[in-house]
Design an enzyme around this catalytic site. Structure first.
Site, short mmCIF file in Angstrom:
data_model
loop_
_atom_site.label_atom_id
_atom_site.label_comp_id
_atom_site.label_asym_id
_atom_site.label_seq_id
_atom_site.Cartn_x
_atom_site.Cartn_y
_atom_site.Cartn_z
N THR A 16 73.34 -24.50 71.19
CA THR A 16 72.89 -24.78 69.81
C THR A 16 74.21 -24.84 68.97
O THR A 16 74.82 -23.83 68.45
CB THR A 16 71.87 -24.11 69.43
OG1 THR A 16 70.64 -24.31 70.24
CG2 THR A 16 71.24 -24.75 67.94
N TYR A 59 72.46 -18.97 71.29
CA TYR A 59 72.85 -19.21 69.91
C TYR A 59 74.16 -18.00 70.07
O TYR A 59 73.89 -16.67 70.43
CB TYR A 59 71.76 -18.07 68.82
CG TYR A 59 70.93 -19.24 68.47
CD1 TYR A 59 71.37 -20.28 67.75
CD2 TYR A 59 69.53 -18.76 68.31
CE1 TYR A 59 70.36 -21.39 67.34
CE2 TYR A 59 68.70 -19.75 67.52
CZ TYR A 59 68.97 -21.17 67.30
OH TYR A 59 67.93 -21.76 66.71
N HIS A 91 67.53 -30.23 65.00
CA HIS A 91 66.82 -29.18 65.18
C HIS A 91 65.08 -29.17 64.45
O HIS A 91 64.78 -28.27 63.72
CB HIS A 91 67.64 -28.11 64.35
CG HIS A 91 67.59 -26.52 64.91
ND1 HIS A 91 68.56 -25.97 65.39
CD2 HIS A 91 66.70 -25.46 64.75
CE1 HIS A 91 68.16 -24.63 65.85
NE2 HIS A 91 66.84 -24.56 65.32
N SER A 103 64.90 -19.89 74.49
CA SER A 103 65.61 -19.53 73.19
C SER A 103 66.24 -18.20 73.50
O SER A 103 65.49 -17.40 73.95
CB SER A 103 64.57 -19.59 72.06
OG SER A 103 65.08 -19.05 70.89
N LYS A 133 73.56 -28.83 72.30
CA LYS A 133 72.28 -29.38 71.58
C LYS A 133 72.60 -29.37 69.64
O LYS A 133 73.05 -28.21 69.28
CB LYS A 133 71.34 -28.08 71.78
CG LYS A 133 69.85 -28.33 71.01
CD LYS A 133 68.89 -27.46 71.58
CE LYS A 133 67.49 -27.75 70.69
NZ LYS A 133 67.14 -27.14 69.37
C1 FMN Z 1 59.63 -22.36 64.81
C2 FMN Z 1 60.72 -23.21 65.78
C3 FMN Z 1 61.83 -22.28 66.15
C4 FMN Z 1 62.94 -23.13 66.64
N1 FMN Z 1 63.80 -21.92 67.45
C5 FMN Z 1 64.89 -22.67 68.36
C6 FMN Z 1 65.81 -21.63 68.78
O1 FMN Z 1 65.61 -20.45 68.90
N2 FMN Z 1 66.62 -22.45 69.34
C7 FMN Z 1 67.16 -23.78 69.38
O2 FMN Z 1 68.18 -24.44 69.54
N3 FMN Z 1 66.17 -24.53 68.52
C8 FMN Z 1 65.36 -24.16 68.01
N4 FMN Z 1 64.20 -24.82 67.30
C9 FMN Z 1 64.56 -26.21 67.41
C10 FMN Z 1 63.66 -26.79 68.67
O3 FMN Z 1 64.41 -26.57 69.91
C11 FMN Z 1 63.89 -28.61 68.72
O4 FMN Z 1 65.04 -29.03 68.40
C12 FMN Z 1 62.87 -28.87 67.54
O5 FMN Z 1 61.66 -28.18 67.37
C13 FMN Z 1 62.52 -30.46 67.95
O6 FMN Z 1 61.60 -30.98 66.70
P1 FMN Z 1 59.98 -30.93 66.73
O7 FMN Z 1 59.64 -29.59 66.43
O8 FMN Z 1 59.82 -31.99 65.50
O9 FMN Z 1 59.52 -31.62 68.04
C14 FMN Z 1 62.97 -24.35 66.77
C15 FMN Z 1 62.16 -25.11 66.25
C16 FMN Z 1 61.10 -24.57 65.76
C17 FMN Z 1 59.86 -25.45 64.82
#
Ligand code: FMN
Length: 418
Positions: free
Chosen positions: A214, A188, A315, A165, A291
Site C-alpha cells: 500500500t 504496510y 483507500h 491487512s 495498491k
Molecule cells: C476500516 C478500514 C480499514 C482499512 N484498512 C486497510 C489496511 O489495513 N490496508 C489497506 O491497504 N487498506 C485498508 N483499507 C482500504 C481498503 O483496502 C479498500 O481500499 C477500501 O476499503 C475500498 O473502498 P470501499 O470501502 O469504499 O469499498 C481499509 C478500509 C477501511 C474502510
C-alpha cells in the site's frame, strides 16, 4: 404588541433571509414546511425508500449490501463504526466514489445467448469464481469477534481472493487455514526495511501468493467522522488499546509479534520510493502488487519497474480528500498501461453494475471494502457471505443484461462516459 403590518414586514424579512440562505439552495431544508410550496410531487415518486429504522434480522432478508450498514451501526461501538465509515476532511472523495459511477452509463447489447454466464476470473495465475476480491481491512475483530477468520470462511464459501491487512487481528497462518487456500498479503512497510522484510518473509512462508504494497498512506489524515463518533463512545478505550507508545500498541497486533519495532514513530511509509521495490523483488518470490495508484504516470512506472499488478485505489476515500473517484481515474490508467499488467480497482463499489462498469473499462477485478465489514459487524461470517453473494448475484445479472456471457466479453463499447 407589534401591529399586523409589523408582523407581515418581519415575516417578509425572514423569508428574504431564507431565500438568500444556502440552506434553501442546498435542496430545500424547509421544503414541505410551507415556506416554499412545491408545485408538483417528485417524479418518480419513491414508494419504498430504505428506512434506517427497519433493520434486517438475518442476512437472508437483505435486498442489497446497504441493508447491512445500519445493523452494523447498531451492533458496533461508535468509535469502531466511526473509524470504518470515516473519510477525510469534507468527505468529498467519499461521495465522489459513489457519484462517479453515474458518470458512466452501460450500453447493453441484445440478442446474445446469456442463459449461462461464466464469471470465473484468473488473477495472477489463479482462477477464482468471480472477479470480486475481499479488500484488506485492518483490525476486523473491532466489528465482530470472528474478525478476519469469519471473513476468510466467507471468502472460502464464494471462492473469493482475500487480501489480508498488515493490521490484521489474526495471524496470517490462521487466516490461510480458514480460507482453505492461499491469499495475498497487504503490506504496510513502515519506514524501517527490517520490519517490512519480517512481514514479507512470514507471509511468504505462510503461503501467500502476492504482496500488495500500500503506497497511499504517507501523511496524516483528519478522520472527522471517526473523531465525532468517538466522542459519543462511553467505553474505556484503554481497556483494549494501549496508547502509552506506538511500540506498546503494536505488541497487540498479530503480525508485529517478534518484530523489532524500535525506532518506529508510526506505521506509515513516508520515505518509500521506487527503490523499495527493487529491494523487495530481491527479497521475495511472491508476486508484487502496488495498491493505491491514481495517476497514469505511476501506473506506467509500475509496469516499467516490473510490478506484477496494480490496484487503482483511493483507500476508500481514506487517504487524501482529492474529490476524485477511482472509476474516474480508471480509463486513463487503462489506456496508459495498455495491457502490460493487470489492473484491479476499488473504492466505492457497492453494486453489480459498478463492478461491470469497471470491468468494461478494462479492470480485471474489483476489491470490496466496507460492505463486507457491514456484513461482518451485522452478523459475522454469515453476513459477509451474504454481502458477497449479493454482489455476485448482481454482477451475474448485469453481465446477462449487457450481453456478456463471460468476463472477457465485457468490453469498452458496453460503457460510455455521460
Ligand atoms: C476500516 C478500514 C480499514 C482499512 N484498512 C486497510 C489496511 O489495513 N490496508 C489497506 O491497504 N487498506 C485498508 N483499507 C482500504 C481498503 O483496502 C479498500 O481500499 C477500501 O476499503 C475500498 O473502498 P470501499 O470501502 O469504499 O469499498 C481499509 C478500509 C477501511 C474502510
Amino acid at each position: 404588541m407589534p401591529s399586523l403590518a409589523d408582523r407581515a414586514a418581519s415575516r417578509r424579512k425572514f423569508l428574504q433571509f431564507l431565500a438568500a440562505s444556502p440552506l434553501l439552495g442546498a435542496g430545500g431544508a424547509f421544503a414541505g414546511e410551507g415556506l416554499m410550496p412545491q408545485s408538483k410531487l417528485p417524479d418518480p415518486l419513491t414508494w419504498a425508500p430504505m428506512r434506517a429504522d427497519e433493520l434486517i434480522k438475518s442476512p437472508k432478508e437483505a435486498i442489497n449490501v446497504f441493508d447491512f450498514e445500519p445493523v452494523c451501526r447498531q451492533n458496533v461501538p461508535p468509535a469502531h463504526f466511526g473509524y470504518m465509515a470515516s473519510g477525510i476532511d469534507d468527505e468529498a472523495t467519499l461521495r465522489a466514489n459513489r457519484e462517479g459511477f453515474l458518470k458512466f452509463q452501460l450500453r447493453p447489447r441484445r440478442l446474445v445467448d446469456v442463459s449461462k454466464v461464466d464469471m470465473t476470473t484468473e488473477i495472477l495465475g489463479v482462477r477464482y469464481d468471480s472477479p470480486i476480491i475481499v479488500a484488506p481491512i485492518g483490525g476486523q475483530r473491532a466489528y465482530h469477534e470472528e474478525g478476519e477468520l469469519g471473513t476468510a470462511r466467507a471468502a472460502k464459501a464464494g471462492n473469493h481472493l482475500q487480501i489480508l491487512s498488515t493490521a490484521t487481528n489474526s495471524n496470517v497462518e490462521d487466516v490461510i487455514a480458514a480460507r482453505g487456500a492461499p491469499i495475498w498479503y497487504q503490506l504496510y512497510a513502515t519506514n524501517k526495511w527490517e520490519v517490512a522484510k519480517a512481514f514479507v518473509t512470514r507471509a511468504e512462508k505462510a503461503g501467500c501468493l502476492a504482496v500488495a504494497v500500500t503506497v497511499d498512506r504517507s501523511g496524516g489524515r483528519n478522520q472527522e467522522t471517526l473523531f465525532r463518533l468517538r466522542r459519543t463512545d462511553t467505553r474505556d478505550c484503554n481497556a483494549c488499546h494501549d496508547r502509552s507508545s506506538l511500540q506498546a500498541s503494536l505488541t497487540r497486533r498479530a503480525m508485529y509479534q517478534g518484530v523489532d519495532v524500535s525506532g518506529l514513530r508510526n506505521t506509515q511509509s513516508s520515505n518509500m520510493t521506487w527503490d523499495f521495490f527493487k529491494r523487495l523483488r530481491d527479497t521475495t518470490k511472491m508476486k508484487i502488487v502496488i495498491k493505491g495508484i491514481l495517476a497514469w504516470e505511476d501506473a506506467v512506472m509500475a509496469a516499467d519497474n516490473g510490478i506484477d499488478a496494480i490496484i487503482v485505489s483511493n483507500h476508500g476515500a481514506r487517504s487524501e480528500d482529492s474529490g476524485r473517484s477511482t472509476i474516474d481515474a480508471l480509463p486513463e490508467i487503462v489506456e496508459a498501461v495498455n495491457g502490460r499488467i493487470p489492473i484491479i480497482v476499488d473504492s466505492g463499489f457497492r453494486r453489480g453494475s459498478d463492478i461491470v462498469k469497471a470491468l468494461c473499462i478494462g479492470a480485471q477485478a474489483v476489491c470490496i471494502g466496507r460492505p463486507y465489514i457491514w456484513g461482518l459487524g451485522a452478523f459475522g461470517q454469515s453476513g459477509v457471505e451474504r454481502v458477497l453473494e449479493l454482489l455476485r448475484t448482481e454482477t451475474y445479472a448485469m453481465m446477462q443484461q449487457v450481453g456478456a456471457p463471460s468476463i472477457k466479453q465485457l468490453v469498452p463499447a458496453m460503457v460510455r462516459r455521460a
